[in-house]
Design a protein around this motif. Structure first.
Motif, PDB file in Angstrom:
ATOM      1  N   ILE A   1       0.858  -1.192   0.000  1.00 46.23           N
ATOM      2  CA  ILE A   1       0.000   0.000   0.000  1.00 46.23           C
ATOM      3  C   ILE A   1       0.890   1.237   0.000  1.00 46.23           C
ATOM      4  O   ILE A   1       1.554   1.532   0.992  1.00 46.23           O
ATOM      5  CB  ILE A   1      -0.935   0.031   1.233  1.00 46.23           C
ATOM      6  CG1 ILE A   1      -1.809  -1.218   1.268  1.00 46.23           C
ATOM      7  CG2 ILE A   1      -1.797   1.293   1.211  1.00 46.23           C
ATOM      8  CD1 ILE A   1      -2.630  -1.340   2.544  1.00 46.23           C
ATOM      9  N   PRO A   2       0.933   1.966  -1.098  1.00 43.43           N
ATOM     10  CA  PRO A   2       1.794   3.143  -1.177  1.00 43.43           C
ATOM     11  C   PRO A   2       1.519   4.150  -0.060  1.00 43.43           C
ATOM     12  O   PRO A   2       0.362   4.496   0.204  1.00 43.43           O
ATOM     13  CB  PRO A   2       1.438   3.746  -2.544  1.00 43.43           C
ATOM     14  CG  PRO A   2       0.824   2.627  -3.321  1.00 43.43           C
ATOM     15  CD  PRO A   2       0.146   1.759  -2.313  1.00 43.43           C
ATOM     16  N   GLY A   3       2.563   4.569   0.620  1.00 39.71           N
ATOM     17  CA  GLY A   3       2.445   5.590   1.650  1.00 39.71           C
ATOM     18  C   GLY A   3       1.817   5.132   2.956  1.00 39.71           C
ATOM     19  O   GLY A   3       1.535   5.955   3.823  1.00 39.71           O
ATOM     20  N   SER A   4       1.609   3.848   3.126  1.00 40.84           N
ATOM     21  CA  SER A   4       0.972   3.371   4.361  1.00 40.84           C
ATOM     22  C   SER A   4       1.940   3.477   5.535  1.00 40.84           C
ATOM     23  O   SER A   4       3.140   3.633   5.363  1.00 40.84           O
ATOM     24  CB  SER A   4       0.509   1.920   4.209  1.00 40.84           C
ATOM     25  OG  SER A   4       1.615   1.054   4.032  1.00 40.84           O
ATOM     26  N   ARG A   5       1.371   3.406   6.721  1.00 41.56           N
ATOM     27  CA  ARG A   5       2.159   3.434   7.956  1.00 41.56           C
ATOM     28  C   ARG A   5       2.001   2.075   8.637  1.00 41.56           C
ATOM     29  O   ARG A   5       0.903   1.530   8.695  1.00 41.56           O
ATOM     30  CB  ARG A   5       1.673   4.534   8.883  1.00 41.56           C
ATOM     31  CG  ARG A   5       2.578   4.700  10.096  1.00 41.56           C
ATOM     32  CD  ARG A   5       2.097   5.752  11.060  1.00 41.56           C
ATOM     33  NE  ARG A   5       1.898   7.046  10.413  1.00 41.56           N
ATOM     34  CZ  ARG A   5       1.433   8.101  11.041  1.00 41.56           C
ATOM     35  NH1 ARG A   5       1.114   8.039  12.322  1.00 41.56           N
ATOM     36  NH2 ARG A   5       1.277   9.246  10.397  1.00 41.56           N
ATOM     37  N   LEU A   6       3.090   1.534   9.156  1.00 41.71           N
ATOM     38  CA  LEU A   6       3.085   0.229   9.809  1.00 41.71           C
ATOM     39  C   LEU A   6       3.346   0.378  11.301  1.00 41.71           C
ATOM     40  O   LEU A   6       4.287   1.064  11.710  1.00 41.71           O
ATOM     41  CB  LEU A   6       4.164  -0.671   9.194  1.00 41.71           C
ATOM     42  CG  LEU A   6       4.392  -2.029   9.867  1.00 41.71           C
ATOM     43  CD1 LEU A   6       3.144  -2.897   9.786  1.00 41.71           C
ATOM     44  CD2 LEU A   6       5.585  -2.722   9.227  1.00 41.71           C
ATOM     45  N   VAL A   7       2.498  -0.263  12.105  1.00 39.89           N
ATOM     46  CA  VAL A   7       2.689  -0.315  13.549  1.00 39.89           C
ATOM     47  C   VAL A   7       2.556  -1.771  13.979  1.00 39.89           C
ATOM     48  O   VAL A   7       1.520  -2.402  13.730  1.00 39.89           O
ATOM     49  CB  VAL A   7       1.651   0.540  14.305  1.00 39.89           C
ATOM     50  CG1 VAL A   7       1.792   0.351  15.802  1.00 39.89           C
ATOM     51  CG2 VAL A   7       1.789   2.008  13.932  1.00 39.89           C
ATOM     52  N   LEU A   8       3.609  -2.308  14.591  1.00 38.85           N
ATOM     53  CA  LEU A   8       3.571  -3.650  15.172  1.00 38.85           C
ATOM     54  C   LEU A   8       3.544  -3.492  16.681  1.00 38.85           C
ATOM     55  O   LEU A   8       4.429  -2.848  17.253  1.00 38.85           O
ATOM     56  CB  LEU A   8       4.797  -4.461  14.733  1.00 38.85           C
ATOM     57  CG  LEU A   8       4.855  -4.806  13.250  1.00 38.85           C
ATOM     58  CD1 LEU A   8       6.198  -5.429  12.901  1.00 38.85           C
ATOM     59  CD2 LEU A   8       3.733  -5.761  12.888  1.00 38.85           C
ATOM     60  N   LEU A   9       2.541  -4.052  17.317  1.00 40.35           N
ATOM     61  CA  LEU A   9       2.372  -3.906  18.752  1.00 40.35           C
ATOM     62  C   LEU A   9       2.955  -5.103  19.501  1.00 40.35           C
ATOM     63  O   LEU A   9       2.557  -6.245  19.259  1.00 40.35           O
ATOM     64  CB  LEU A   9       0.892  -3.757  19.097  1.00 40.35           C
ATOM     65  CG  LEU A   9       0.202  -2.536  18.504  1.00 40.35           C
ATOM     66  CD1 LEU A   9      -1.294  -2.602  18.753  1.00 40.35           C
ATOM     67  CD2 LEU A   9       0.779  -1.263  19.092  1.00 40.35           C
ATOM     68  N   LYS A  10       3.907  -4.821  20.381  1.00 36.60           N
ATOM     69  CA  LYS A  10       4.517  -5.873  21.194  1.00 36.60           C
ATOM     70  C   LYS A  10       3.499  -6.413  22.186  1.00 36.60           C
ATOM     71  O   LYS A  10       2.618  -5.691  22.642  1.00 36.60           O
ATOM     72  CB  LYS A  10       5.724  -5.321  21.946  1.00 36.60           C
ATOM     73  CG  LYS A  10       6.864  -4.889  21.055  1.00 36.60           C
ATOM     74  CD  LYS A  10       8.022  -4.374  21.898  1.00 36.60           C
ATOM     75  CE  LYS A  10       9.124  -3.806  21.038  1.00 36.60           C
ATOM     76  NZ  LYS A  10       9.844  -4.771  20.260  1.00 36.60           N
TER      77      LYS A  10
END
Length: 90
Positions: free
Chosen positions: A57-66
């Protein structure tokens, strides 16, 4: 979570639906701002999927939650809320 645990038939229907559905051929066409948020401990959908979706997804933001599983917003409510509010503020 036990209060809303699905029946065996309901669970099998969910699995069948997931197995039959794919958006891989369309995901790159998303043009709206997108937040890809995922629990690192998710045993239902592997966390390795999140970076794949993020890259597609162009320009998306990724957040991985511990320390968060498939229902990350109950496992990490503060971190989930902070990530969502930060994304919406941007």
């Amino acid at each position: 979570r036990v209060k809303t645990y699905p029946s065996a038939a309901g669970y099998l229907a969910q699995v069948a639906a997931v197995m039959a559905w794919s958006a891989c051929d369309r995901i790159g066409g998303i043009q709206a701002p997108a937040l890809v948020i995922h629990g690192e401990s998710d045993e239902m959908v592997p966390a390795a999927n999140a970076p794949v979706i993020h890259k597609a997804i162009p320009g998306s933001r990724l957040v991985l939650l511990k320390n968060a599983s498939h229902i990350f917003f109950t496992d990490q409510p503060e971190a989930s809320r902070a990530a969502l509010l930060d994304f919406l503020a941007g």
